[in-house]
Scaffold this motif. Structure first.
Motif, short mmCIF file in Angstrom:
data_model
loop_
_atom_site.label_atom_id
_atom_site.label_comp_id
_atom_site.label_asym_id
_atom_site.label_seq_id
_atom_site.Cartn_x
_atom_site.Cartn_y
_atom_site.Cartn_z
N ASP A 163 -19.19 -2.77 8.95
CA ASP A 163 -20.25 -2.76 7.94
C ASP A 163 -19.93 -1.74 6.86
OD1 ASP A 163 -20.61 -0.42 9.27
OD2 ASP A 163 -22.63 -0.84 9.99
N ALA A 164 -20.84 -1.63 5.88
CA ALA A 164 -20.61 -0.75 4.74
C ALA A 164 -20.57 0.73 5.14
CB ALA A 164 -21.69 -0.98 3.68
N ARG A 165 -21.34 1.10 6.17
CA ARG A 165 -21.35 2.51 6.60
C ARG A 165 -19.98 2.96 7.08
NH1 ARG A 165 -23.94 3.42 10.91
NH2 ARG A 165 -24.61 5.56 10.50
N GLY A 166 -19.24 2.04 7.67
CA GLY A 166 -17.92 2.40 8.16
C GLY A 166 -16.89 2.63 7.07
N LEU A 167 -17.21 2.23 5.85
CA LEU A 167 -16.30 2.43 4.73
C LEU A 167 -16.51 3.75 4.00
CD1 LEU A 167 -16.11 -1.08 3.00
CD2 LEU A 167 -14.16 0.27 3.79
N VAL A 168 -17.65 4.38 4.20
CA VAL A 168 -18.02 5.54 3.38
C VAL A 168 -17.02 6.68 3.54
CG1 VAL A 168 -19.77 7.30 2.99
CG2 VAL A 168 -20.46 4.93 3.40
N LEU A 169 -16.78 7.12 4.76
CA LEU A 169 -15.89 8.26 4.97
C LEU A 169 -14.44 7.96 4.59
CD1 LEU A 169 -17.23 9.88 8.28
CD2 LEU A 169 -17.75 10.45 5.90
N PRO A 170 -13.87 6.79 4.95
CA PRO A 170 -12.51 6.51 4.48
C PRO A 170 -12.39 6.46 2.96
CG PRO A 170 -13.08 5.06 6.30
CD PRO A 170 -14.33 5.78 5.92
N VAL A 171 -13.37 5.87 2.28
CA VAL A 171 -13.32 5.78 0.82
C VAL A 171 -13.40 7.17 0.20
CG1 VAL A 171 -14.62 5.03 -1.21
CG2 VAL A 171 -14.18 3.43 0.65
N ILE A 172 -14.31 8.00 0.68
CA ILE A 172 -14.43 9.36 0.14
C ILE A 172 -13.16 10.16 0.39
CG2 ILE A 172 -15.69 11.54 0.37
CD1 ILE A 172 -18.19 9.95 0.92
N THR A 173 -12.57 10.00 1.57
CA THR A 173 -11.34 10.72 1.89
C THR A 173 -10.23 10.40 0.91
OG1 THR A 173 -11.92 10.73 4.24
CG2 THR A 173 -9.61 11.12 3.68
N LEU A 174 -10.11 9.14 0.53
CA LEU A 174 -9.07 8.75 -0.43
C LEU A 174 -9.46 9.10 -1.86
CD1 LEU A 174 -7.94 5.22 0.86
CD2 LEU A 174 -6.58 7.31 0.81
N ALA A 175 -10.76 9.06 -2.18
CA ALA A 175 -11.19 9.19 -3.57
C ALA A 175 -11.16 10.63 -4.07
CB ALA A 175 -12.60 8.62 -3.72
N ILE A 176 -11.52 11.60 -3.25
CA ILE A 176 -11.68 12.97 -3.73
C ILE A 176 -10.37 13.56 -4.26
CG2 ILE A 176 -12.15 15.33 -2.98
CD1 ILE A 176 -14.48 14.31 -1.39
N PRO A 177 -9.25 13.50 -3.52
CA PRO A 177 -8.00 14.05 -4.11
C PRO A 177 -7.59 13.34 -5.38
CG PRO A 177 -7.78 13.78 -1.73
CD PRO A 177 -9.05 13.08 -2.12
N LEU A 178 -7.74 12.02 -5.41
CA LEU A 178 -7.38 11.28 -6.62
C LEU A 178 -8.28 11.65 -7.78
CD1 LEU A 178 -5.73 9.14 -8.06
CD2 LEU A 178 -7.27 7.41 -7.12
N ALA A 179 -9.57 11.86 -7.52
CA ALA A 179 -10.49 12.26 -8.57
C ALA A 179 -10.07 13.58 -9.20
CB ALA A 179 -11.91 12.37 -8.01
N GLY A 180 -9.48 14.48 -8.40
CA GLY A 180 -8.99 15.74 -8.96
C GLY A 180 -7.90 15.52 -10.00
N PHE A 181 -6.94 14.64 -9.70
CA PHE A 181 -5.88 14.34 -10.66
C PHE A 181 -6.43 13.66 -11.91
CE2 PHE A 181 -3.24 14.61 -6.78
CZ PHE A 181 -2.26 15.47 -7.24
N LEU A 182 -7.23 12.62 -11.70
CA LEU A 182 -7.77 11.89 -12.86
C LEU A 182 -8.69 12.78 -13.69
CD1 LEU A 182 -8.64 8.43 -11.23
CD2 LEU A 182 -6.64 9.03 -12.60
N GLY A 183 -9.46 13.64 -13.04
CA GLY A 183 -10.36 14.52 -13.76
C GLY A 183 -9.63 15.49 -14.67
#
Length: 306
Positions: A163-183
């Motif tokens: 379900d969608a809840r199972g995607l939250v932590l994996p997505v955040i784990t991948l998104a935060i480091p990338l957001a630092g570069f893009l930011g």
């Protein structure tokens, strides 16, 4: 087109020879792994059946010939065609990567727009957050998120569910480091854009600060980050190897890791080739998005605006 073919050839070549450097015998993977205690006769028969007794150069050329016809081969360890195996895992990894890219873009956009134009302190805070985020290892971030949201608070599952809840932590784990570069890229570009002549002209016409930001400066500032999105997608796919393993999520990352462990060469090459194709496609889409977003007029060969 030619560039894409060269990339696929280089990927297939490097992957083929890199897997050969891993200690172990692929014939043992076919017969159940190093602990199978198979006889020398059985190993010799398997090597002859799969062409593993041929010189490495002939094995390489044979593999290139199969790949040229779209044949990804047959898994040594699973005894099944690699194509259906890889494509069955592709959807989950693509969903994870695309969601993470979207979240990373939103975080980078919010941080860049908040920290720009609010003084030196805001810029320093924004820069510090971006540097810290970009430096976070995926395995450390994933472990920390599991401890906080699963063990302490109990609001999200520690392993990926359907379900969608199972995607939250994996997505955040991948998104935060990338957001630092893009930011970092977006904030620097936004600062330059706000100091450009077209912004001064917009202010002279009575445009509000919000209008200047969202109607004029942001389109210019987003171009470098859009150009990086192709690289970012490839980075997310590589990060999926760690994230999918930690969160026990099916996907290309776990498939690749398992295949490397048992020296399942066809699966390794198949996964890497599919990822390379996805990367090339994403690069093309990124280039198209940059052209559509770029507010500057396109020049024709005669010098006139298109």
């Amino acid at each position: 087109m030619v560039g894409g073919v060269l990339v696929l050839w280089a990927v297939a070549t490097v992957t083929f020879f890199a897997v050969r450097l891993i200690p172990g015998d692929p014939a043992e993977a076919i017969l159940g792994g190093p602990g199978s205690q198979t006889s020398p006769e059985a190993l010799a028969a398997v090597r002859a059946e799969y062409g593993l007794d041929q010189p490495v150069l002939l094995q390489y050329l044979s593999q290139l010939g199969r790949l040229a016809t779209g044949d990804l081969g047959r898994s040594y360890a699973l005894n099944m065609d690699v194509g259906p195996l890889v494509f069955s895992q592709l959807g989950g990894t693509l969903i994870l990567a695309l969601l993470a890219l979207t979240v990373a873009w939103l975080i980078a956009l919010l941080l860049a727009t908040w920290s720009t134009g609010r003084g030196r302190l805001a810029r320093q805070i924004g820069s510090g957050l971006e540097i810290v985020a970009a430096a976070l290892p995926h395995f450390w971030l994933a472990t920390t998120l599991i401890v906080v949201f699963s063990v302490w608070w109990g609001v999200l599952p520690p392993i990926s569910t359907m379900d969608a809840r199972g995607l939250v932590l994996p997505v955040i784990t991948l998104a935060i480091p990338l957001a630092g570069f893009l930011g970092q890229v977006m904030r620097e570009s936004l600062t330059i854009a706000l100091e450009s002549p077209f912004v001064l002209s917009a202010r002279a016409r009575g445009e509000s600060d919000r209008g200047v930001l969202w109607r004029h400066a942001l389109r210019h500032a987003a171009l470098p980050a859009i150009s990086l999105s192709g690289w970012a997608f490839g980075s997310l796919i590589s990060g999926a190897v760690v994230v999918e393993t930690i969160f026990a999520r099916p996907g290309l990352g776990r498939t690749l890791l398992n295949a490397v462990t048992v020296r399942d060469v066809p699966v390794v090459v198949g996964v890497v080739m599919i990822v390379a194709l996805a990367y090339i496609l994403m690069t093309v889409l990124t280039d198209l998005a940059s052209r559509l977003t770029d507010p500057r007029p396109i020049r024709t060969p005669t010098g006139a605006d298109a």
